[in-house]
Design an enzyme around this catalytic site. Structure first.
Site, PDB file in Angstrom:
ATOM      1  CD  GLN A   9      -2.856  -0.775   0.808  1.00 23.62           C
ATOM      2  OE1 GLN A   9      -3.782   0.043   0.009  1.00 23.62           O
ATOM      3  NE2 GLN A   9      -4.175  -2.113  -0.245  1.00 23.62           N
ATOM      4  N   GLY A 190       6.902   6.314   0.414  1.00 18.73           N
ATOM      5  CA  GLY A 190       8.403   5.821   0.334  1.00 18.73           C
ATOM      6  C   GLY A 190       8.749   4.785   1.757  1.00 18.73           C
ATOM      7  NE  ARG A 191       6.011  -0.099   2.822  1.00 22.41           N
ATOM      8  CZ  ARG A 191       4.947   0.192   1.909  1.00 22.41           C
ATOM      9  NH1 ARG A 191       4.638   1.467   2.032  1.00 22.41           N
ATOM     10  NH2 ARG A 191       4.318  -0.929   1.925  1.00 22.41           N
ATOM     11  CG  LEU A 192      10.915   7.785   3.268  1.00 22.51           C
ATOM     12  CD1 LEU A 192      11.690   9.350   3.163  1.00 22.51           C
ATOM     13  CD2 LEU A 192      12.902   6.907   4.308  1.00 22.51           C
ATOM     14  CG  HIS A 193       6.269   3.920   7.194  1.00 23.42           C
ATOM     15  ND1 HIS A 193       5.671   4.661   6.119  1.00 23.42           N
ATOM     16  CD2 HIS A 193       6.822   3.232   7.157  1.00 23.42           C
ATOM     17  CE1 HIS A 193       5.860   3.558   5.294  1.00 23.42           C
ATOM     18  NE2 HIS A 193       6.241   2.676   6.179  1.00 23.42           N
TER      19      HIS A 193
END
Length: 212
Positions: A9, A190-193
């Site tokens: 997602q 970008g999975r830079l949570h």
């Protein structure tokens, strides 16, 4: 199953900054929990509970948060269950809430202790009658011969207590988890949570940002 590598997602709904996180993790948790209810998350009070037995074997299951009392997280169970035995051997536990609609999770580490019998009794009395009978029916985590065995025992107890108040089992009650760490996770592109961690140092919460 072959498409697992491609399942993902894109998280882009919200941002968690130091400003929006504030300095009180319990206040932020209450806000996020309210927003999860408003969003229509299915059972927003469902949380993973991780325990570890005396041999170091971890175990995890879903339980329901039933109170945030004195800044501690409460849930109820059979004290003779597998989780109850784990906690009696090692009362360091972990909790996790996941609210996919909001693209959020909250991770909690803390110490679990039994709450008072009076508090447990107060909650037991407001449970649905079927749940009260179910607490007596199930010797939780033990082996049973069949589904029919449970249903017959449930029916027998229902008949026995028909028109009567159902007593709370002596082996049943609540735990309260006093948090030592609370991490708030907000999904980002970008999975830079965003990961904001609050760690308890004496009576104060110290806030830091973690790399995703």
């Amino acid at each position: 199953m072959n498409d697992l590598a491609h399942m993902r997602q894109t998280y882009k709904r919200s941002v968690l900054s130091e400003k929006t996180a504030g300095t009180d993790p319990l206040a932020l948790f209450s806000l996020w929990f309210s927003e999860a209810k408003e969003e229509g998350e299915l059972e927003p009070n469902a949380m993973s509970l991780a325990t570890v037995d005396k041999d170091g074997q971890p175990s995890v299951r879903i339980v329901l948060l039933k109170g945030l009392i004195r800044n501690e997280f409460q849930f109820f169970t059979n004290y003779h269950s597998y989780k109850g035995k784990n906690i009696s051997e090692n009362n360091r536990v972990a909790l996790n809430f996941f609210w996919p609609k909001l693209e959020r999770q909250v991770r909690i580490e803390g110490i679990a202790t039994k709450i008072s019998k009076e508090e447990s009794q107060g909650y037991f009395q407001i449970r649905p009658r079927e749940s009260q009978i179910g607490a007596h029916t199930s010797n939780q985590s033990s082996v049973v011969p069949s589904r029919e065995f449970l249903e017959e025992k449930f029916a027998s107890l229902s008949k026995e207590w028909e028109g009567k108040e159902i007593p709370m089992p002596e082996f049943w009650g609540g735990y309260s988890v006093s948090p030592t760490k609370i991490e708030f996770w907000q999904g980002r592109v970008g999975r830079l949570h965003d990961r904001i961690l609050f760690a308890k140092e004496k009576e104060n919460w110290v806030r830091t940002r973690l790399s995703p």
